[in-house]
Design a protein around this motif. Structure first.
Motif, short mmCIF file in Angstrom:
data_model
loop_
_atom_site.label_atom_id
_atom_site.label_comp_id
_atom_site.label_asym_id
_atom_site.label_seq_id
_atom_site.Cartn_x
_atom_site.Cartn_y
_atom_site.Cartn_z
N ARG A 31 0.88 -1.44 -0.03
CA ARG A 31 0.17 -0.01 -0.04
C ARG A 31 0.78 1.15 -0.01
NH1 ARG A 31 -1.52 2.55 4.67
NH2 ARG A 31 -2.82 4.02 4.61
N HIS A 32 1.84 1.33 0.81
CA HIS A 32 2.61 2.46 0.83
C HIS A 32 3.55 2.80 -0.34
CE1 HIS A 32 1.76 3.01 4.93
NE2 HIS A 32 2.24 1.85 5.19
N LEU A 60 0.73 4.14 -2.88
CA LEU A 60 0.39 5.36 -2.49
C LEU A 60 1.76 6.29 -2.81
CD1 LEU A 60 -0.87 5.41 1.01
CD2 LEU A 60 -1.53 6.82 -0.69
N CYS A 77 0.96 9.18 -5.80
CA CYS A 77 1.37 10.68 -5.35
C CYS A 77 2.28 11.42 -6.21
CB CYS A 77 1.83 10.96 -3.81
SG CYS A 77 0.57 10.23 -2.73
N GLN A 120 -1.44 15.23 0.17
CA GLN A 120 -0.95 13.84 0.18
C GLN A 120 -1.22 13.18 1.72
OE1 GLN A 120 2.92 13.38 -1.45
NE2 GLN A 120 3.31 11.54 -0.36
N LYS A 121 -1.20 13.81 2.59
CA LYS A 121 -1.38 13.35 3.83
C LYS A 121 -2.79 12.95 3.95
CE LYS A 121 -0.54 14.51 8.87
NZ LYS A 121 -0.92 15.57 9.81
N GLU A 181 -3.73 9.69 2.11
CA GLU A 181 -2.96 8.74 2.74
C GLU A 181 -4.15 8.33 4.02
OE1 GLU A 181 1.59 9.44 1.90
OE2 GLU A 181 0.81 8.81 3.90
N GLU A 182 -4.46 9.31 4.54
CA GLU A 182 -5.53 8.93 5.86
C GLU A 182 -6.82 8.46 5.14
OE1 GLU A 182 -3.78 12.34 8.72
OE2 GLU A 182 -5.80 12.63 7.68
N TYR A 212 -8.35 0.46 0.71
CA TYR A 212 -7.10 0.16 -0.18
C TYR A 212 -7.38 -1.30 -0.71
CZ TYR A 212 -2.64 -1.05 -2.07
OH TYR A 212 -1.64 -1.51 -3.01
#
Lengths: 464, 179
Positions: A44-45, A48, A52, B7-8, B11-12, B19
């Protein structure tokens, strides 16, 4: 009671009413299985971070969309005016090319002509600017100019593909240029192909009757759909390979297409991304689209770990490099010293060093040219596969009798094959290249192939 | 930095559960893992780029799934425009059939239009509410109810048709609606 108690697949499991059947279907829908890989999602990271990175710009505020709308309205007005005044706009421009929507250039269908110009036996010691200009790739512009006459405005040939190059190694120069020809006129297409054949020599232009490629750059070269797979391990964009992946893929494409040309760029760009250097036997594959049904693959065959070509200053020269005075002879000398382990080499030695008989064999390009406007049938594909299998058997026989030898060996032979690949519309092809210093070797090989397969080879045999 | 802030927040919003839902949905739509990964990546990139356009953060999940579906449809359109390519050295791989009734449901499901198939997957497999499914498909909740009814009916008829073809026609009685 439902009467469908004994039907196949269902068996005696279901004997209920229509409502019970609905309930059973709903139960099955709730339990619809996912594929096995669904249990293992991508990190997931990483995903992400990739998402981004690919979208660095903030989204437009809502009022910006209104400006876009206003722009669109203005464009529509301009387009309407252009159509209104069309007879004036459809005249050829300064280059004699009609650019209006009623010309062939604005049509959606057309042809791709892919041309490999191969220039052998270049006198690299005396190469001057005029020699460079005489390279077939540069002659191309003469052909283009002859086509784009004011009296013939239906044709537009453009050379806008990104991998045009003129490269040199071992005294051989290759120019690879692809053209886009937008015309519906088949006779004209034939004329162009004939003209290109004349200057391209052995390498017949390959024609793709396809509108896909005409919508932009070469087949989605810069999209994330393209994937690099080495030995079955996929390097995924953009989660594993950053934006420079684009450049890498471009280079790999060139690597596959002109395998010796981009060693340095290719390997260093891979190494920078932590991908292990390739060794013989490694399989490289590029998936051109998400469907994975357009694939080019190759096997690293002639990478010699003992000769660290990665450290060469350069193995590829552009026209600009040559014009700037980079000495190809020095490159050749460098190559010879690496191969032979000698401390020095005079020019006579170098001349001998890069001379060999060369056979190029393209299979079955003739067949593909004949069938470019339709998909190969199952039978034709089976035929292509059988052709390839027979040729592969010949190659194995040849290799067992003629071990690969160094270029510094008087009995130098070198045979390369490529796995069959598909490209364009149902096209199946492969190529065989044999370099040998003894003419008998060439004759023997050609005879062997012809006897074994019955296929007429496309052969160039010449002393270089 | 507005971008860092976005972005923060993104992500939250994209919690592991969300996901996972997007990934599973992508797996249902795509034909293979590679396509599913592409789909997810494309959808996440699009979602991040348009994240500021999402007015109600509580609707993030259906909003993201809608993007996944849109990306999938775009890929299908692209595919339909392309010529079919073949690889002479690649043998076609046959997919194993699911046994029994599951196999019949899956076969019938495969014959439904994309929209109905997606709707059934969202409501039953992904357990979205009809309101959420409506947001994914970009229709009203009432429209979803109607489409759901049609989809179920179409699925049942397809299964029954399958049975009727397989069994002895004289011994088959297809249940009437409401029976």
């Amino acid at each position: 009671m439902h009467k469908n108690a004994n039907k196949p697949g269902n068996g005696a499991e279901f004997n209920g009413s229509g409502a019970e059947l609905d309930a059973r279907i709903e139960d099955e829908l709730r339990a619809l299985p996912l594929p096995d890989y669904a249990a293992d999602p991508p990190n997931r990271h990483v995903a992400l971070a990739g998402a981004c990175r690919r979208a660095p710009r903030p989204a437009r505020p809502w009022y910006a969309n209104r400006f876009v709308l206003a722009d669109a309205i203005v464009l529509v007005v301009i387009a309407a005016a252009a159509v209104w005044f069309w007879p004036h706009a459809d005249q050829p421009d300064g280059n004699g090319v009609a650019l209006g929507p009623q010309s062939a250039w604005a049509k959606t269908d057309g042809y791709i002509i892919d041309v490999d110009f191969i220039q052998w036996s270049l006198d690299i010691e005396n190469m001057k600017e005029e020699d460079i200009q005489a390279l077939p790739g540069n002659q191309l512009h003469t052909v283009v100019d002859s086509i784009n006459t004011p009296g013939n405005p239906e044709v537009l040939v453009r050379n806008e593909l990104p991998f045009s190059s003129t490269c040199i190694r071992d005294g051989i120069i290759i120019s690879s240029i692809s053209l886009m020809l937008k015309t519906q006129n088949e006779e004209l297409l034939d004329q162009v192909v004939t003209a290109l054949r004349e200057i391209a020599g052995l390498s017949a232009p390959v024609v793709y009757k396809e509108s896909l490629y005409l919508n932009g750059k070469y087949p989605q070269l810069y999209t994330p759909e393209r994937k690099l797979i080495i030995n079955g391990r996929e390097y995924h964009y953009p989660t594993e390979i950053d934006a420079e992946y684009v450049e890498t893929v471009h280079n790999i494409f060139r690597f596959i297409d002109r395998d010796w040309v981009v060693y340095k760029t290719y390997f260093t760009s891979l190494q920078k991304r932590g991908i292990e250097p390739l060794v013989p036997g490694d399989v490289i594959e590029i998936r051109f689209n998400a469907e994975g049904d357009l694939v080019l693959n190759t096997v690293v065959e002639h990478w010699d770990p003992g000769v660290d070509s990665r450290e060469r200053k350069s193995v590829a020269l552009t026209n600009v490099d040559l014009a700037a005075g980079i000495d190809p002879l020095e490159l050749l000398r460098e190559s010879y010293l690496e191969d032979s382990g000698s401390a020095s080499a005079d020019e006579e030695t170098l001349k001998h060093y890069h001379r060999a008989y060369i056979v190029f064999w393209f299979i079955p390009r003739d067949r593909l040219l004949a069938a470019y406007d339709e998909l190969l049938t199952t039978e034709e594909l089976a035929q292509s596969r059988a052709d390839y299998d027979r040729l592969q058997a010949v190659v194995e026989t040849w290799r067992s009798q003629h071990p690969q030898r160094s270029r510094t060996d008087p009995d130098y032979t070198w045979l390369r094959t490529r796995p069959p690949a598909t490209f364009g519309i149902g096209v199946a092809w492969t190529e065989f290249t044999l370099k040998a210093r003894r003419e008998n070797d060439i004759d023997e090989f050609v005879q062997l192939v012809t006897d074994s397969t019955g296929i007429e080879p496309e052969v160039e045999k010449s002393w270089r | 930095m507005p971008n860092a802030d976005r972005q923060k927040r993104f992500e939250e919003a994209l919690s592991p559960a969300v996901y996972g839902a997007a990934w599973r949905f992508g797996c249902r739509l795509a034909d293979c893992r590679e396509d599913a990964e592409d789909l997810l990546q494309e959808a996440l990139a699009t979602a991040f780029a348009r994240f500021d356009q999402l007015r109600d953060p509580l609707r993030f999940t259906p909003w993201l799934l809608a993007i996944v579906r849109r990306c999938h449809l775009m890929k299908l359109r692209e595919r339909s425009r392309r010529p079919r390519q073949v690889d002479v050295m690649r043998e076609p791989v046959a997919e194993p059939d699911a046994p029994g009734f599951s196999g019949e449901v899956r076969a019938a499901l495969a014959g439904l239009p994309e929209r109905q198939r997606t709707l059934l997957a969202l409501v039953y497999a992904e357990e979205l509410s009809q309101v959420e499914a409506a947001q994914v498909l970009g229709v009203s909740p009432a429209g979803v109810r109607m489409q759901l009814t049609r989809a179920r009916r179409a699925l049942r008829r397809a299964i029954e048709r399958q049975w009727a073809e397989d069994a002895d026609p004289r011994s088959v009685r297809v249940p009437k609606r409401g029976e």
